[in-house]
Design a protein around this motif. Structure first.
Motif, short mmCIF file in Angstrom:
data_model
loop_
_atom_site.label_atom_id
_atom_site.label_comp_id
_atom_site.label_asym_id
_atom_site.label_seq_id
_atom_site.Cartn_x
_atom_site.Cartn_y
_atom_site.Cartn_z
N LYS A 137 8.58 4.59 -12.34
CA LYS A 137 7.35 5.28 -11.94
C LYS A 137 6.30 5.18 -13.04
O LYS A 137 6.62 4.93 -14.21
CB LYS A 137 7.64 6.75 -11.58
N PRO A 138 5.02 5.35 -12.68
CA PRO A 138 3.96 5.27 -13.68
C PRO A 138 4.11 6.33 -14.78
O PRO A 138 4.65 7.42 -14.52
CB PRO A 138 2.67 5.52 -12.87
N ILE A 139 3.60 6.01 -15.97
CA ILE A 139 3.65 6.96 -17.08
C ILE A 139 3.05 8.30 -16.65
O ILE A 139 3.62 9.36 -16.91
CB ILE A 139 2.86 6.42 -18.30
N LEU A 140 1.90 8.24 -15.99
CA LEU A 140 1.19 9.47 -15.62
C LEU A 140 2.01 10.32 -14.65
O LEU A 140 1.99 11.55 -14.74
CB LEU A 140 -0.16 9.11 -15.00
N GLU A 141 2.75 9.69 -13.76
CA GLU A 141 3.59 10.47 -12.84
C GLU A 141 4.71 11.17 -13.60
O GLU A 141 5.05 12.32 -13.30
CB GLU A 141 4.17 9.57 -11.75
N THR A 142 5.29 10.49 -14.58
CA THR A 142 6.32 11.12 -15.40
C THR A 142 5.76 12.34 -16.13
O THR A 142 6.41 13.39 -16.21
CB THR A 142 6.89 10.11 -16.42
N PRO A 191 -10.39 4.00 -11.87
CA PRO A 191 -9.99 5.33 -11.38
C PRO A 191 -9.37 5.32 -10.00
O PRO A 191 -8.56 6.18 -9.67
CB PRO A 191 -11.31 6.11 -11.40
N GLU A 192 -9.75 4.33 -9.17
CA GLU A 192 -9.26 4.32 -7.79
C GLU A 192 -7.74 4.15 -7.73
O GLU A 192 -7.08 4.70 -6.83
CB GLU A 192 -9.95 3.21 -6.98
N GLN A 193 -7.15 3.44 -8.70
CA GLN A 193 -5.69 3.28 -8.69
C GLN A 193 -4.99 4.62 -8.91
O GLN A 193 -3.95 4.92 -8.29
CB GLN A 193 -5.26 2.27 -9.75
N ILE A 194 -5.56 5.44 -9.79
CA ILE A 194 -4.97 6.75 -10.07
C ILE A 194 -5.13 7.68 -8.87
O ILE A 194 -4.17 8.32 -8.42
CB ILE A 194 -5.62 7.36 -11.32
N GLN A 195 -6.33 7.70 -8.30
CA GLN A 195 -6.59 8.61 -7.18
C GLN A 195 -5.81 8.19 -5.93
O GLN A 195 -5.33 9.06 -5.18
CB GLN A 195 -8.09 8.66 -6.90
N ASN A 196 -5.68 6.89 -5.70
CA ASN A 196 -4.94 6.43 -4.52
C ASN A 196 -3.46 6.78 -4.64
O ASN A 196 -2.80 7.04 -3.63
CB ASN A 196 -5.10 4.92 -4.35
N HIS A 197 -2.93 6.79 -5.85
CA HIS A 197 -1.51 7.06 -6.04
C HIS A 197 -1.19 8.55 -5.88
O HIS A 197 -0.21 8.91 -5.21
CB HIS A 197 -1.06 6.58 -7.42
#
Length: 352
Positions: free
Chosen positions: A150-155, A176-182
């Motif tokens: 999983k992405p670092i940010l999700e962890t 930013p769209e990759q973060i917001q879409n996830h």
């Protein structure tokens, strides 16, 4: 620790009736006897008091006469899972937490098992370019690079959720769209996620000026870089900040640097001492902060400032900025070797 453990401290000259009052009012079934330097002398439980009464000890007896002088303690950095195992194996309900031979807290079995919810805002910085991780970051923002599955940010976010936090803000700039879409609005994770966007990089402190005006006015905010992998105890961090009524608290790590040569000290031409390859120790910024509303409100909108500079300004105003040393696992994923280390570490940390 959602309670104030400092309320259960007693002095050696305290009496049994003083201990009774403390144990009754705080409902923790324990009191800690300390000296003026806050060194632990012993503990008094409700069982100790009952036994004293059964032995016809008067209520004005000193607590020193009934306390346990060799209590079980644990370092303040001990993981919650280890504390649970220790208390269950010893058949105790509470354990004093120690640092530098002084009492710095108390953990109870009930508190460890209690599921808590914190409405304090959690603000995660996720707008960096990650230039040192190119070419991986040419098509993906660094916080969205996968560590494990999983992405670092999700962890990072899941670590906060596990601790009971439900109210998140993410600062974005690069892709930013990759973060917001996830993550969307966070509903898939059972939390609320809002976004603030930096049109141009504002620094770690400047992003605070983009937060909405409807933040809770009585709750401190936890702020963290989105590329940090850690097992820091966010609950203890928040308790430390709140109990000390700090304007802001910076998490720090101890950093050792060994000078690869013998160091010579002298006066004029005379050698006064020689130290072979000495180790120097420093505290370094760990990229995790707790910030009071007054500090947040001091940052204008679209104002560029880094957190160390912002905190230095408040230090000069009120001298109420504290540091919280973290001893748990911590890794700033800034370079490729850090990224590779994180891939190796993630499966042993219980964070994947």
């Amino acid at each position: 620790m959602s309670y104030s453990w400092k309320k259960i401290l007693l002095q050696p000259e305290s009496t049994v009736v003083d201990a009774l009052r403390v144990i009754d009012s705080e409902a923790l079934r324990i009191a800690l006897v300390v000296n003026d330097e806050q060194q632990l002398l012993g503990v008094v439980t409700d069982g100790d008091i009952r036994r004293g009464i059964l032995n016809n000890l008067p209520l004005d007896t000193s607590v020193v006469d009934i306390m346990s002088c060799s209590p079980i303690t644990a370092p303040a950095s001990t993981a919650k899972e280890q504390l649970v195992k220790l208390m269950e194996s010893k058949g105790i309900l509470a354990i004093p937490l120690m640092e530098d031979n002084k009492v710095v807290g108390l953990e109870t079995l009930h508190n460890l098992f209690e599921e808590k919810t914190y409405h304090n805002p959690v603000f995660i910085m996720a707008g960096g370019f990650g230039t040192r991780l190119r070419p991986l970051t040419d098509t993906c923002p660094k916080p969205m690079l996968k560590i494990g599955n999983k992405p670092i940010l999700e962890t990072v976010i899941r670590s906060f959720i596990k601790a009971g936090f439900v109210n998140f803000y993410i600062s974005t700039h690069y892709m930013p769209e990759q973060i917001q879409n996830h993550f969307g609005d966070g509903s898939d994770l059972g939390v609320k996620i809002s976004y603030v966007h930096e049109d141009s990089p504002l620094g770690t402190g400047g992003a605070l000026g983009l937060l909405p005006d409807d933040l809770p006015q009585d709750l401190p905010l936890i702020m963290m870089n989105g590329d940090v992998l850690t097992k820091v105890d966010f609950e203890r961090l928040l308790d430390f900040h709140t109990e000390n009524q700090a304007d802001a608290t910076m998490c720090v790590r101890e950093y050792d640097y060994q000078i690869p040569y013998g160091v010579i000290n002298g006066e004029g031409n005379k050698i006064t001492s020689m130290v072979e390859k000495p180790i120097q120790r420093f505290f370094v910024n760990a990229g995790i902060y707790v910030v009071s509303p007054r500090v947040i409100q001091s940052v204008p909108e679209n104002y560029h400032i880094d957190m160390p500079t912002l905190l230095e300004q408040h230090m000069n105003e009120r001298d109420n900025i504290l540091m919280f040393a973290i001893h748990e696992y911590w890794l700033d994923i800034g370079r490729m070797d850090d990224f590779n280390r994180a891939q190796a570490d993630i499966h042993t940390l219980g964070l994947d």
